[in-house]
Design a protein around this motif. Structure first.
Motif, PDB file in Angstrom:
ATOM      1  N   PHE A 135      -6.903 119.623 -36.143  1.00  0.00           N
ATOM      2  CA  PHE A 135      -6.033 119.477 -34.916  1.00  0.00           C
ATOM      3  C   PHE A 135      -6.640 118.825 -33.840  1.00  0.00           C
ATOM      4  N   GLU A 136      -6.123 118.387 -32.979  1.00  0.00           N
ATOM      5  CA  GLU A 136      -6.301 117.661 -31.818  1.00  0.00           C
ATOM      6  C   GLU A 136      -7.030 118.734 -30.974  1.00  0.00           C
ATOM      7  N   GLY A 138      -7.302 121.511 -28.304  1.00  0.00           N
ATOM      8  CA  GLY A 138      -6.240 122.165 -27.260  1.00  0.00           C
ATOM      9  C   GLY A 138      -4.857 122.644 -28.412  1.00  0.00           C
ATOM     10  N   ALA A 139      -4.805 122.216 -29.533  1.00  0.00           N
ATOM     11  CA  ALA A 139      -3.648 122.476 -30.226  1.00  0.00           C
ATOM     12  C   ALA A 139      -3.674 123.811 -30.763  1.00  0.00           C
ATOM     13  N   ARG A 140      -2.478 124.464 -30.851  1.00  0.00           N
ATOM     14  CA  ARG A 140      -2.405 125.960 -30.926  1.00  0.00           C
ATOM     15  C   ARG A 140      -2.425 126.208 -32.605  1.00  0.00           C
ATOM     16  N   ARG A 141      -3.670 126.390 -33.013  1.00  0.00           N
ATOM     17  CA  ARG A 141      -3.664 126.619 -34.398  1.00  0.00           C
ATOM     18  C   ARG A 141      -2.916 127.925 -35.151  1.00  0.00           C
ATOM     19  N   GLU A 142      -3.031 129.091 -34.118  1.00  0.00           N
ATOM     20  CA  GLU A 142      -2.558 130.158 -34.675  1.00  0.00           C
ATOM     21  C   GLU A 142      -0.906 129.991 -34.714  1.00  0.00           C
ATOM     22  N   GLU A 143      -0.494 129.180 -33.758  1.00  0.00           N
ATOM     23  CA  GLU A 143       0.975 129.242 -33.805  1.00  0.00           C
ATOM     24  C   GLU A 143       1.478 128.253 -34.985  1.00  0.00           C
ATOM     25  N   TRP A 144       0.476 127.094 -35.562  1.00  0.00           N
ATOM     26  CA  TRP A 144       1.038 126.711 -36.684  1.00  0.00           C
ATOM     27  C   TRP A 144       0.814 127.311 -38.029  1.00  0.00           C
ATOM     28  N   VAL A 145      -0.073 128.534 -37.898  1.00  0.00           N
ATOM     29  CA  VAL A 145      -0.468 129.210 -39.067  1.00  0.00           C
ATOM     30  C   VAL A 145       0.796 130.039 -39.211  1.00  0.00           C
ATOM     31  N   ASP A 146       1.173 130.702 -38.182  1.00  0.00           N
ATOM     32  CA  ASP A 146       2.431 131.327 -37.964  1.00  0.00           C
ATOM     33  C   ASP A 146       3.758 130.795 -38.639  1.00  0.00           C
ATOM     34  N   GLY A 174     -11.707 123.348 -34.487  1.00  0.00           N
ATOM     35  CA  GLY A 174     -11.290 121.977 -34.895  1.00  0.00           C
ATOM     36  C   GLY A 174     -10.217 122.149 -35.858  1.00  0.00           C
ATOM     37  N   HIS A 175     -10.222 123.204 -36.966  1.00  0.00           N
ATOM     38  CA  HIS A 175      -9.317 123.189 -38.152  1.00  0.00           C
ATOM     39  C   HIS A 175      -9.072 124.320 -38.547  1.00  0.00           C
ATOM     40  N   VAL A 176      -7.907 124.415 -39.500  1.00  0.00           N
ATOM     41  CA  VAL A 176      -7.558 125.518 -40.189  1.00  0.00           C
ATOM     42  C   VAL A 176      -7.839 125.249 -41.817  1.00  0.00           C
ATOM     43  N   LEU A 177      -8.489 126.463 -42.420  1.00  0.00           N
ATOM     44  CA  LEU A 177      -8.633 126.209 -43.835  1.00  0.00           C
ATOM     45  C   LEU A 177      -7.887 127.125 -44.458  1.00  0.00           C
ATOM     46  N   ASN A 178      -6.835 126.942 -45.348  1.00  0.00           N
ATOM     47  CA  ASN A 178      -6.120 128.030 -45.989  1.00  0.00           C
ATOM     48  C   ASN A 178      -6.628 127.901 -47.492  1.00  0.00           C
ATOM     49  N   TYR A 179      -7.081 129.252 -47.700  1.00  0.00           N
ATOM     50  CA  TYR A 179      -7.540 129.626 -49.290  1.00  0.00           C
ATOM     51  C   TYR A 179      -6.311 130.009 -49.907  1.00  0.00           C
ATOM     52  N   ALA A 180      -5.693 129.350 -50.930  1.00  0.00           N
ATOM     53  CA  ALA A 180      -4.450 129.669 -51.860  1.00  0.00           C
ATOM     54  C   ALA A 180      -4.731 130.065 -53.043  1.00  0.00           C
ATOM     55  N   LEU A 209      -1.469 118.138 -34.962  1.00  0.00           N
ATOM     56  CA  LEU A 209      -1.689 118.063 -36.165  1.00  0.00           C
ATOM     57  C   LEU A 209      -2.168 116.561 -36.493  1.00  0.00           C
ATOM     58  N   LYS A 210      -3.714 116.392 -36.939  1.00  0.00           N
ATOM     59  CA  LYS A 210      -4.198 115.213 -37.264  1.00  0.00           C
ATOM     60  C   LYS A 210      -4.292 114.892 -38.500  1.00  0.00           C
ATOM     61  N   GLY A 211      -4.495 115.695 -39.493  1.00  0.00           N
ATOM     62  CA  GLY A 211      -4.727 115.299 -40.779  1.00  0.00           C
ATOM     63  C   GLY A 211      -4.821 116.499 -41.852  1.00  0.00           C
ATOM     64  N   VAL A 212      -4.493 116.343 -43.060  1.00  0.00           N
ATOM     65  CA  VAL A 212      -4.549 117.432 -44.193  1.00  0.00           C
ATOM     66  C   VAL A 212      -5.246 116.953 -45.316  1.00  0.00           C
ATOM     67  N   VAL A 213      -6.218 117.558 -45.947  1.00  0.00           N
ATOM     68  CA  VAL A 213      -6.957 117.303 -47.058  1.00  0.00           C
ATOM     69  C   VAL A 213      -7.075 118.386 -48.059  1.00  0.00           C
ATOM     70  N   GLY A 214      -6.418 118.488 -49.167  1.00  0.00           N
ATOM     71  CA  GLY A 214      -6.428 119.320 -50.241  1.00  0.00           C
ATOM     72  C   GLY A 214      -7.276 119.394 -51.324  1.00  0.00           C
ATOM     73  N   SER A 215      -7.997 120.503 -51.584  1.00  0.00           N
ATOM     74  CA  SER A 215      -8.728 120.328 -52.971  1.00  0.00           C
ATOM     75  C   SER A 215      -8.471 121.352 -54.045  1.00  0.00           C
ATOM     76  N   ARG A 216      -8.711 121.096 -55.251  1.00  0.00           N
ATOM     77  CA  ARG A 216      -8.457 122.093 -56.331  1.00  0.00           C
ATOM     78  C   ARG A 216      -9.688 122.782 -56.986  1.00  0.00           C
ATOM     79  N   TYR A 217      -9.736 123.851 -57.363  1.00  0.00           N
ATOM     80  CA  TYR A 217     -10.630 124.511 -57.933  1.00  0.00           C
ATOM     81  C   TYR A 217     -10.464 125.703 -58.986  1.00  0.00           C
TER      82      TYR A 217
END
Length: 226
Positions: A135-136, A138-146, A174-180, A209-217
């Motif tokens: 995220f840039e 000042g972006a509201r990361r919590e609101e995005w997660v909600d 700077g960012h959010v990490l989603n563990y799914a 929102l600036k960018g999204v990167v996903g990884s598989r494990y």
């Protein structure tokens, strides 16, 4: 001793005040396997380093080159004490067994919220997906997660293969990490291929929102206090 466990971690454990994620590059699937075994041996023959370490898990990347580490600490101070007293001897032994490991970096987080598995859902995750969302300032990361959680709740059929999702905010802001946790790779692929909705478009076009990167494990090693 630090015994191994086949269990996946409980990311909602309220005792975890400092969840850490890090990545190692090891180069090949064979070196992935060798490194996981070296980590297991190194930890198994030593006492569990601290009561404030609640669990340590290692994941093999589907790219055949990386390992992800997830450690559950009660607080950052406990991790800093571990680094001073116990970390280097473990690193040295692992590096002797598998030379040339590249340690990409450590990410420090706090878990913001989760979409937990449904009551009675006993599935063992067949795939772990991490999604880093930058995220840039000042972006509201919590609101995005909600917004994401609401989109998931509004689309239960399209995400039927999702076991749970756990959203972490980086402490640097700077960012959010989603563990799914997903039932299988096929289930995840079906969700990716599903038609988009208005709610998911709001998620993808969220301001800042600036960018999204996903990884598989896949879960390769679990270590817990004895």
């Amino acid at each position: 001793m630090s015994p191994r466990t086949e269990q996946h971690p409980d990311l909602t454990d309220p005792r975890v005040g400092a969840p850490f994620f890090s990545t190692w590059r090891v180069g090949t699937p064979e070196r992935q396997r060798q490194t996981v075994e070296a980590i297991g041996r190194t930890w198994e023959r030593r006492p569990w380093p601290a009561g404030d370490l609640l669990g340590y898990h290692v994941y093999a990347g589907h790219d055949g080159s990386t390992l992800m580490h997830y450690s559950q600490w009660s607080g950052e101070h406990a991790y800093e004490s571990f680094v001073k007293a116990h970390r280097q001897e473990r690193v040295d032994e692992i590096d002797t067994a598998v030379p040339g490991i590249e340690r990409v970096g450590l990410g420090r987080y706090r878990r913001y919220r989760s979409r937990e598995r449904a009551a009675g859902d006993a599935r063992v995750p067949g795939l772990i997906v991490t999604v880093r969302v930058d995220f840039e300032a000042g972006a509201r990361r919590e609101e995005w997660v909600d917004l994401v959680v609401k989109a998931l709740d509004d689309d239960p059929e399209g995400h039927a293969g999702l076991v749970s999702a756990h959203f972490h905010l980086s402490t640097d802001g700077g960012h959010v990490l989603n563990y799914a946790e997903w039932g299988s790779a096929d289930a995840y692929d079906r969700a990716l291929a599903a038609p988009s909705s208005e709610m998911w478009e709001r998620v993808r076009t969220y301001p800042g929102l600036k960018g999204v990167v996903g990884s598989r494990y896949e879960h390769a090693l679990g270590l817990m206090p004895g």
